[in-house]
Design a protein around this motif. Structure first.
Motif, PDB file in Angstrom:
ATOM      1  N   VAL A 161      43.414  35.312  35.602  1.00  0.00           N
ATOM      2  CA  VAL A 161      44.130  35.637  34.367  1.00  0.00           C
ATOM      3  C   VAL A 161      43.714  34.579  33.356  1.00  0.00           C
ATOM      4  N   PRO A 162      42.989  34.950  32.296  1.00  0.00           N
ATOM      5  CA  PRO A 162      42.529  33.951  31.323  1.00  0.00           C
ATOM      6  C   PRO A 162      43.596  33.625  30.277  1.00  0.00           C
TER       7      PRO A 162
ATOM      8  N   TYR B 110      44.356  39.752  46.621  1.00  0.00           N
ATOM      9  CA  TYR B 110      43.465  38.603  46.617  1.00  0.00           C
ATOM     10  C   TYR B 110      44.076  37.506  45.756  1.00  0.00           C
ATOM     11  N   PRO B 111      43.599  36.270  45.909  1.00  0.00           N
ATOM     12  CA  PRO B 111      44.097  35.196  45.044  1.00  0.00           C
ATOM     13  C   PRO B 111      43.782  35.483  43.576  1.00  0.00           C
ATOM     14  N   VAL B 112      44.729  35.135  42.708  1.00  0.00           N
ATOM     15  CA  VAL B 112      44.545  35.261  41.265  1.00  0.00           C
ATOM     16  C   VAL B 112      44.790  33.886  40.646  1.00  0.00           C
ATOM     17  N   TYR B 113      43.774  33.347  39.971  1.00  0.00           N
ATOM     18  CA  TYR B 113      43.888  32.040  39.347  1.00  0.00           C
ATOM     19  C   TYR B 113      44.217  32.199  37.863  1.00  0.00           C
ATOM     20  N   ALA B 114      45.237  31.490  37.411  1.00  0.00           N
ATOM     21  CA  ALA B 114      45.601  31.498  35.991  1.00  0.00           C
ATOM     22  C   ALA B 114      44.899  30.325  35.315  1.00  0.00           C
ATOM     23  N   LEU B 115      43.967  30.617  34.422  1.00  0.00           N
ATOM     24  CA  LEU B 115      43.155  29.589  33.766  1.00  0.00           C
ATOM     25  C   LEU B 115      43.573  29.415  32.322  1.00  0.00           C
ATOM     26  N   ASN B 116      43.827  28.161  31.923  1.00  0.00           N
ATOM     27  CA  ASN B 116      44.007  27.924  30.492  1.00  0.00           C
ATOM     28  C   ASN B 116      42.640  27.742  29.845  1.00  0.00           C
ATOM     29  N   ASP B 117      42.603  27.561  28.544  1.00  0.00           N
ATOM     30  CA  ASP B 117      41.319  27.570  27.832  1.00  0.00           C
ATOM     31  C   ASP B 117      40.488  26.310  28.046  1.00  0.00           C
ATOM     32  N   ASN B 118      41.029  25.331  28.762  1.00  0.00           N
ATOM     33  CA  ASN B 118      40.266  24.125  29.073  1.00  0.00           C
ATOM     34  C   ASN B 118      39.956  24.013  30.564  1.00  0.00           C
TER      35      ASN B 118
END
Length: 222
Positions: free
Chosen positions: A164-165, A189-197
């Motif tokens: 999730v971007p 499946y695993p879902v990674y939440a990424l911030n903009d950095n």
């Protein structure tokens, strides 16, 4: 296979240095091919497109090619990819890139390039490289679309996780940790939440994180 899965590209020096290490070559000498079709397919304010492109220019010292999967011939696309060290899938319209690669019969070319080049994605471009999020609640409550619509638009499944971007960006505050935990608890499946950095570095099966460890949701034993 070497990939950088990011939310907004070269936003930090740490991300840039991680990509440089992945390539094994100074970014001052690196050429990049930017696939921009998804960006132009989305409507609305394009300030983000200019900002993301500027970040690329700030760190990449070699040639910068803009590549259209929709408008270029397969031979032109392949030539640009071969001349690049990084194939950069820019974000924009959701699901658009995976569908476009399939419709133009260039998906095999992209997958071939994953064994020769570093592939970098941002936002929807990163999502295209990942597995499709399977949680019905996520798509219904986040994007107001049905499961049937999503099944018709699979991603490329090049890596075995999802992202999730733009996590907790100013315009994404409604979709916080509590929300994602609730709607992604049954994701396969695993879902990674990424911030903009933040970014995920995938180096021949080995995963590392840039900008701190992202929150992870869904089933983690896959």
């Amino acid at each position: 296979m070497k990939l950088c899965i990011s939310s907004f590209g070269f936003t930090t020096k740490e991300i840039a240095l991680s990509v440089e290490k992945l390539i094994g070559k100074s970014l001052s000498e690196v050429n990049i091919a930017i696939v921009y079709d998804a960006a132009l397919a989305s409507c609305g304010n394009k300030r983000w497109f200019i900002e993301e492109s500027a970040n690329i220019a700030n760190f990449i010292g070699g040639n910068i090619y803009f590549v259209s999967i929709l408008k270029f011939s397969v031979e032109e696309i392949k030539k640009s990819f071969i001349n690049a060290d990084i194939i950069y899938l820019m974000g924009g319209k959701k699901h658009f890139l995976a569908e476009l690669f399939r419709q133009t019969n260039t998906i095999d070319l992209l997958k071939e390039m994953t064994h020769e080049k570093v592939i970098m994605g941002t936002s929807a471009g990163s999502m295209a490289l990942c597995r499709q999020i399977t949680s019905v609640k996520f798509w219904q409550e986040r994007y107001n679309v049905s499961k049937d619509e999503i099944i018709k638009k699979p991603e490329l499944d090049i890596v075995d996780f999802s992202i999730v971007p733009h996590f907790m960006r100013e315009d994404h505050l409604l979709w916080d940790e509590k929300f994602l935990k609730r709607v992604l608890n049954d994701n396969l499946y695993p879902v990674y939440a990424l911030n903009d950095n933040q970014a995920i570095i995938y180096d021949n099966g080995n995963i590392s994180f840039v900008g701190g460890n992202p929150l992870v949701f869904g089933k983690r034993d896959k």
